[in-house]
Design a protein around this motif. Structure first.
Motif, PDB file in Angstrom:
ATOM      1  N   UNK A 162       0.705  -1.192  -0.095  1.00  0.00           N
ATOM      2  CA  UNK A 162      -0.071   0.177  -0.133  1.00  0.00           C
ATOM      3  C   UNK A 162       0.820   1.183   0.178  1.00  0.00           C
ATOM      4  N   UNK A 163       2.209   1.112   0.310  1.00  0.00           N
ATOM      5  CA  UNK A 163       2.862   2.344   0.368  1.00  0.00           C
ATOM      6  C   UNK A 163       3.239   2.956  -1.039  1.00  0.00           C
ATOM      7  N   UNK A 164       3.101   2.095  -1.883  1.00  0.00           N
ATOM      8  CA  UNK A 164       3.460   2.656  -3.242  1.00  0.00           C
ATOM      9  C   UNK A 164       2.452   2.222  -4.176  1.00  0.00           C
ATOM     10  N   UNK A 167       4.604  13.461  -6.118  1.00  0.00           N
ATOM     11  CA  UNK A 167       5.699  13.517  -5.599  1.00  0.00           C
ATOM     12  C   UNK A 167       6.032  12.239  -4.722  1.00  0.00           C
ATOM     13  N   UNK A 168       6.878  11.613  -4.942  1.00  0.00           N
ATOM     14  CA  UNK A 168       7.241  10.592  -3.939  1.00  0.00           C
ATOM     15  C   UNK A 168       8.646  11.086  -2.972  1.00  0.00           C
ATOM     16  N   UNK A 169       8.196  10.837  -1.685  1.00  0.00           N
ATOM     17  CA  UNK A 169       9.550  11.021  -0.722  1.00  0.00           C
ATOM     18  C   UNK A 169       9.452  10.439   0.354  1.00  0.00           C
ATOM     19  N   UNK A 187       9.602   6.473   6.457  1.00  0.00           N
ATOM     20  CA  UNK A 187       8.455   6.199   5.970  1.00  0.00           C
ATOM     21  C   UNK A 187       8.563   6.485   4.339  1.00  0.00           C
ATOM     22  N   UNK A 188       7.746   5.553   3.449  1.00  0.00           N
ATOM     23  CA  UNK A 188       7.857   6.031   2.000  1.00  0.00           C
ATOM     24  C   UNK A 188       6.355   6.526   1.989  1.00  0.00           C
ATOM     25  N   UNK A 189       6.319   7.918   1.347  1.00  0.00           N
ATOM     26  CA  UNK A 189       5.393   8.833   1.309  1.00  0.00           C
ATOM     27  C   UNK A 189       4.965   9.445  -0.183  1.00  0.00           C
ATOM     28  N   UNK A 225      -1.376   0.774  12.033  1.00  0.00           N
ATOM     29  CA  UNK A 225       0.039   1.081  12.536  1.00  0.00           C
ATOM     30  C   UNK A 225       0.282   2.481  11.899  1.00  0.00           C
ATOM     31  N   UNK A 226       0.168   2.648  10.677  1.00  0.00           N
ATOM     32  CA  UNK A 226       0.375   4.007   9.990  1.00  0.00           C
ATOM     33  C   UNK A 226      -0.575   5.006  10.480  1.00  0.00           C
TER      34      UNK A 226
END
Length: 695
Positions: free
Chosen positions: A404-406, A438-440, A445-447, A509-510
């Motif tokens: 789900x992060x990406x 924009x990925x950062x 954390x991958x956001x 958790x997130x």
């Protein structure tokens, strides 16, 4: 020449709501809400659809769809603004085959939800006074006398509170008021007047509040609890048998809260939570109710949230979020789910807990209904306003979601057939900024977030910017059209927004930031701004504005007391002092301590003043330098007005430029469903504040 999105466009938008199939699945109806600027209210028309062709049913009655009484007859609920304090209900009947709406029922009750059980029999929730639970039985003279007395009390100069909460956002004073379960039956004499054609019977005790109810054959299954002086998050499950005229208990251990329950063919399932793992914002697990016990469905894991957590400003009313159907031998729950940064429709096999995501696309599915494999839904895309669409289950393949992060949704608007066209003309020849992802990374954390760029963006020029922060905190931004952000992009701002830790769509958790408010979330936001500046150096770092509401208002107050990197800020319906918020807000006694890290269930017997103050922006006001606009509503009981007043006063006496706007008669929902003129004034004030401080 390309037109721009304007502030006042929000008065021209149409807002589809609550699509609902008839029992045969041959037609459906929905509401269309729209602004009446002169009267400063929203009105509603009813539309019907046959063979995918919509047509208008009503134009003058200003009513909402209540339920289908047959395959052709729709029952409408009308509540005129001038009757806002009335305890009576008028229901109208209209045929989709033609004809005018006619009065169907005049009921001496404050009707909530109503559902058909069988021909001539209906179940409903009704708001009652615990001290006078059978007022609906009064004769006309007694009723008028009581109403006159209540009107005098409404105009009196005092109230009496004996329980917490004593008010509710959007509800006013709730002290002593309960939601009772009623059975409503038609009499044998169809020629009687609408006010005497129905027999009403209260089922639940005067001190019992019903949270929700469902129909299963001749039974009404309902969840609720006995009223208490302080908030109680647990509930019980009961069933009323209309044939036997008796209530039986399905579950009464009173040790969990329900997020929802579903009944079909005598089987009952619940999503239940004991709140111990992740506090009040934690997700519920799936259970089957058997022999007074909850049997956990081991195959179900709440990896993403049921329901719609997306924030926006182009949807007014609601609609169905789930539906239970029997398919072959399986009982299936179709539900809206929030996944990462969008909503989808998921299919859950209740006996096994198997979850399949079957309609998955960028943007926002607001609500839906399904009959015989055919979905109708309300949807807002990145470049479109809300409309009604159709999709077919046979055309949809289950979607695999590995990370789900990406995750990026694989579906598209091509999976849908657009049925309504209420807003098509609004965006013709209009520049709509497309969300640029924009990925950062931040704090391990991958956001990701997005920016909206002004038309003809030129990297050789310098641009002001706006950082917008969502509420919740367990909500999300999507790529769906967001009016206020498009307004700022049209005025030359680069607009940036992101889903930081604490947001929904990525599991508990997130989402869990209890005891970390202003910690990881604050750092995520600052890292996001840095990532945006690195990718778009045309942004003038000295002309970045910031705003947010509710949790975003808390974060705005936190930001201006912990950094001076923004040229100005607009704090909306904010929290500045967790101590005062916890002892004034309608959710304060439990939400404040819970979010600040107090142990579940020990909010009332433990002094948490020190921890509440630690996470209060007001504690750090000596550090504030940023010019800040405060916007609040005097009937906001979720984040009450004193939260803005304290922060504004503390900043003003320290010589910091401030301005406070208080909207009378509005509540916590001002930006989403406030009166039309107030929504315009709100956005004008924020935009004007930004434009003044980027000069």
């Amino acid at each position: 020449m390309t037109k721009k999105v304007e502030i006042r466009d929000i008065l021209k938008y149409k807002y589809p709501e609550n699509p609902m199939f008839n029992p045969a699945g041959t037609a459906y109806v929905y509401n269309v809400a729209y602004a009446d600027e002169e009267k400063n209210v929203y009105k509603r028309d009813v539309w019907a659809v046959k063979e995918d062709k919509p047509f208008q049913l009503t134009a003058t009655i200003d009513a909402s769809v209540a339920f289908w009484n047959s395959d052709s007859e729709v029952i409408l609920n009308r509540k005129k603004p001038e009757d806002e304090k009335s305890e009576d209900t008028e229901l109208f009947s209209i045929s989709i085959d033609g004809g005018e709406a006619k009065i169907w029922a005049k009921l001496p009750i404050a009707l909530g939800d109503i559902k058909k059980v069988s021909d001539g029999v209906y179940a409903a929730t009704v708001q009652i006074e615990e001290s006078d639970p059978d007022a609906y039985l009064d004769d006309e003279e007694t009723r008028k006398k009581k109403q006159d007395e209540k009107k005098k009390n409404l105009d009196s100069d005092y109230d009496v509170y004996t329980e917490v909460p004593y008010w509710g956002n959007g509800q006013g004073v709730t002290n002593g008021k309960r939601n009772a379960l009623f059975i409503i039956r038609t009499t044998d004499d169809a020629e009687k007047a609408p006010e005497s054609r129905f027999e009403l019977k209260r089922i639940t005790a005067p001190d019992f509040s019903v949270y929700d109810f469902e129909i299963d054959g001749n039974k009404v299954v309902f969840a609720g609890a006995k009223a208490t002086k302080i908030p109680d998050f647990f509930c019980d499950l009961m069933a009323y048998d209309l044939e036997k005229d008796e209530v039986t208990t399905l579950y009464d251990k009173h040790d969990v809260g329900f997020e929802g329950f579903f009944v079909k063919d005598g089987k009952t399932f619940v999503f239940a939570n004991d709140f111990k793992a992740h506090g009040l914002n934690g997700s519920a697990y799936l259970y089957k109710v058997e022999n007074g016990e909850l049997k956990k469905i081991e195959g179900y894991e709440p990896t993403h949230s049921r329901g719609n957590s997306i924030v926006g400003d182009v949807a007014l009313g609601g609609g169905r979020q789930w539906r239970v159907l029997k398919e072959d031998e399986d009982i299936i729950l179709y539900t809206i789910s929030t996944i990462e940064d969008h909503t989808a429709i998921s299919r859950i096999t209740l006996e096994t807990g198997k979850v399949e995501t079957i309609l998955d696309m960028p943007g926002n599915i607001h609500f839906f209904d399904i009959v015989f494999g055919r979905f109708i839904l309300g949807y807002t895309g990145p470049d479109s306003l809300p409309e009604i669409y159709v999709a077919y289950k046979r055309d949809l393949e289950p979607v695999e979601i590995e990370d789900q992060r990406t995750y990026t949704p694989s579906g598209s608007k091509a999976d849908l057939t657009q049925i309504s066209h209420h807003n098509d003309s609004m965006l013709e020849d209009v520049y709509v900024a497309k969300p640029q992802r924009i990925d950062y990374e931040s704090e391990g954390l991958v956001l990701h977030g997005w920016v909206l760029l002004p038309e003809d963006f030129d990297s050789d020029k310098k641009y002001p910017a706006v950082l917008d922060i969502h509420g919740g905190p367990r909500c999300v931004y999507s790529e769906g059209f967001f009016h206020e952000m498009q307004v700022w992009a049209a005025k030359g701002f680069v607009v940036m927004f992101t889903n930081i830790k604490g947001s929904d769509g990525r599991g508990d958790e997130f989402a869990d930031i209890r005891g970390d408010y202003g910690g990881t979330d604050f750092k995520n936001l600052m890292d996001f701004v840095d990532a945006v500046l690195e990718k778009y150096p045309a942004i003038d770092k000295d002309r970045i504005c910031e705003t947010g509401g509710s949790y975003g208002g808390f974060m705005t107050n936190w930001i201006v007391t912990h950094t001076d990197r923004f040229c100005c800020a607009a704090s909306q319906r904010s929290i500045s002092n967790w101590i005062s918020m916890s002892y004034i807000s309608d959710i304060g006694p439990y939400f404040g301590p819970d979010q600040c890290g107090a142990e579940f269930g020990r909010w009332f017997d433990t002094d948490h003043t020190e921890i509440l103050w630690k996470y209060s922006p007001l504690k750090y006001v000596e550090n504030a330098k940023t010019p800040t606009l405060f916007l609040h509503s005097d009937q906001d009981y979720r984040c009450p007005l004193p939260e803005a007043m304290q922060m504004m006063q503390a900043m003003t006496v320290r010589g910091i430029e401030t301005r406070m706007i208080v909207f009378h008669g509005e509540n916590h929902e001002l930006s989403r469903s406030g009166k039309p003129k107030h929504r315009i004034r709100r956005l004008e004030e924020i935009t004007g504040w930004f434009e003044e401080h980027i000069k």
